[in-house]
Design a protein around this motif. Sequence first.
Motif, PDB file in Angstrom:
ATOM      1  N   TYR A  14     -44.782  -2.309 -38.139  1.00 43.29           N
ATOM      2  CA  TYR A  14     -44.060  -2.075 -39.395  1.00 43.29           C
ATOM      3  C   TYR A  14     -44.026  -3.377 -40.185  1.00 43.29           C
ATOM      4  CZ  TYR A  14     -42.252   2.248 -37.309  1.00 43.29           C
ATOM      5  OH  TYR A  14     -42.132   3.479 -36.732  1.00 43.29           O
ATOM      6  N   ILE A  16     -41.862  -5.455 -42.670  1.00 46.44           N
ATOM      7  CA  ILE A  16     -40.457  -5.476 -43.080  1.00 46.44           C
ATOM      8  C   ILE A  16     -40.239  -6.567 -44.119  1.00 46.44           C
ATOM      9  CG2 ILE A  16     -38.079  -5.763 -42.234  1.00 46.44           C
ATOM     10  CD1 ILE A  16     -39.362  -5.037 -39.444  1.00 46.44           C
ATOM     11  N   ARG A  38     -43.653  -6.400 -37.576  1.00 43.23           N
ATOM     12  CA  ARG A  38     -43.039  -6.198 -36.264  1.00 43.23           C
ATOM     13  C   ARG A  38     -43.795  -5.096 -35.532  1.00 43.23           C
ATOM     14  NH1 ARG A  38     -37.162  -4.764 -36.691  1.00 43.23           N
ATOM     15  NH2 ARG A  38     -36.876  -6.986 -37.025  1.00 43.23           N
ATOM     16  N   ALA A  59     -34.495   1.689 -24.157  1.00 42.48           N
ATOM     17  CA  ALA A  59     -33.267   1.359 -24.887  1.00 42.48           C
ATOM     18  C   ALA A  59     -33.504   1.580 -26.379  1.00 42.48           C
ATOM     19  CB  ALA A  59     -32.898  -0.099 -24.616  1.00 42.48           C
ATOM     20  N   ASN A  60     -32.465   1.471 -27.199  1.00 41.63           N
ATOM     21  CA  ASN A  60     -32.610   1.585 -28.649  1.00 41.63           C
ATOM     22  C   ASN A  60     -33.648   0.573 -29.131  1.00 41.63           C
ATOM     23  OD1 ASN A  60     -29.160   2.130 -28.660  1.00 41.63           O
ATOM     24  ND2 ASN A  60     -30.629   3.625 -29.341  1.00 41.63           N
ATOM     25  N   GLY A  63     -39.214   1.858 -29.006  1.00 38.98           N
ATOM     26  CA  GLY A  63     -40.458   2.378 -29.585  1.00 38.98           C
ATOM     27  C   GLY A  63     -40.694   3.863 -29.320  1.00 38.98           C
ATOM     28  N   LYS A  64     -39.700   4.564 -28.780  1.00 38.06           N
ATOM     29  CA  LYS A  64     -39.864   5.983 -28.412  1.00 38.06           C
ATOM     30  C   LYS A  64     -40.146   6.862 -29.633  1.00 38.06           C
ATOM     31  CE  LYS A  64     -35.672   6.184 -26.828  1.00 38.06           C
ATOM     32  NZ  LYS A  64     -35.179   4.837 -27.117  1.00 38.06           N
ATOM     33  N   SER A  65     -39.323   6.711 -30.672  1.00 38.37           N
ATOM     34  CA  SER A  65     -39.503   7.565 -31.859  1.00 38.37           C
ATOM     35  C   SER A  65     -40.820   7.261 -32.547  1.00 38.37           C
ATOM     36  CB  SER A  65     -38.359   7.355 -32.854  1.00 38.37           C
ATOM     37  OG  SER A  65     -37.159   7.729 -32.255  1.00 38.37           O
ATOM     38  N   HIS A 216     -31.980   9.935 -24.128  1.00 38.72           N
ATOM     39  CA  HIS A 216     -31.190   8.865 -23.527  1.00 38.72           C
ATOM     40  C   HIS A 216     -30.470   9.388 -22.300  1.00 38.72           C
ATOM     41  CE1 HIS A 216     -31.537   6.657 -27.432  1.00 38.72           C
ATOM     42  NE2 HIS A 216     -31.734   5.709 -26.548  1.00 38.72           N
TER      43      HIS A 216
END
Length: 332
Positions: A14, A16, A38, A59-60, A63-65, A216
């Motif tokens: 991405y 940014i 990033r 974790a948040n 990179g899952k989404s 999660h």
Amino acid sequence: MAPVIQAETLRKTYRIRQQRPGLGHALRALVRPDWIERAALDGISFNIEQGAIAGLMGANGAGKSTLIKLLVGIMPRDGGTLTVAGLDPFRQRRHYVQRIGVVFGQRSNLLWDLSVVESFELHRAVFGVTRADYERRLAELTELFELGELLHQPARTLSLGQTMRCAVAQVLLQQPDILFLDEPTIGLDVVSVERLGQALKRLNAAFDTTIVITSHDLAVIEDICTQVILLEDGRILFDGTAHAAVERYGRYRRLRFVFPPGADIEAAATFLQGRGVAVTIDGPELCGVVDAEAGMVGICAALVDEMTRRHALAEFFVEKPSLKEVILHAYR
Ligand SMILES: Nc1ncnc2c1ncn2[C@@H]1O[C@H](COP(=O)(O)OP(=O)(O)OP(=O)(O)O)[C@@H](O)[C@H]1O
């Protein structure tokens, strides 16, 4: 047989826009904005076999989404290769969408004021499912997802768990080869999570549908997934079976202490934390996960010995922790 999903050095970055404080920087940024890059996915490689239930965990911000968006073809990759069911999800999207079912979190395509079955009818028309296929499929899904009388209720009257079961069944009407679910368990109570998980298992057993799910809720991953891919900062930390994950982190042990009424559990928790043990308190029970790679027996025995001398205990147990506990411990 070739895997149904193949990813090779898959990369997504991405750009940014950097905003530094101060009027001068703000004015300069209008003319020449500052960008940084990033890597949300940093060259990852993995395979998913036909008929697998693959859980994406992390974790948040892991990179899952981003990975799910590349897998369903709504975003292009920046590098590497990605083949799903023999197609490039982004470049061959028109053909590809016929082969997959997608449910993103709580965004369902059920229409609020229509009954569930009326929304299903619309879905049938949009996807060009024949009447005969639709009737057969509806009967199968009604049984697998326990839809029963839900079908005739307006979507707005359904609970969150019921909505999710109906939303997943809806995208399965066109009999996709692969089902993608992004955080389907958010906000669901444990009974609804269990019901959805069991329905997915039945679907997978009956039709060999490949399922990719992010959650999660590690319990659901441990219960239903045949493969677990654990992401951290855009890289794969672990890829294997849930069982292998527990084996891999098998050096961990859970110490479970049960206290009599009135005992000072907080003091006992503070003591264990002082020994570097991550603890949780649940009613009269205090659990600590111990990383005991070398000298497992000695480390556990010493802690139990100190605890029994310092605190009144009703019982204690030394157990193998769940996947959830070992992963949470590994994140710390
Ligand atoms: N549209 C975007 N623009 C810029 N950066 C983004 C964008 N989307 C995600 N990111 C960044 O990419 C990284 C991965 O994000 P992603 O949403 O894929 O993670 P995640 O594992 O799904 O997290 P969560 O569990 O919080 O949903 C994060 O650092 C995030 O800030």
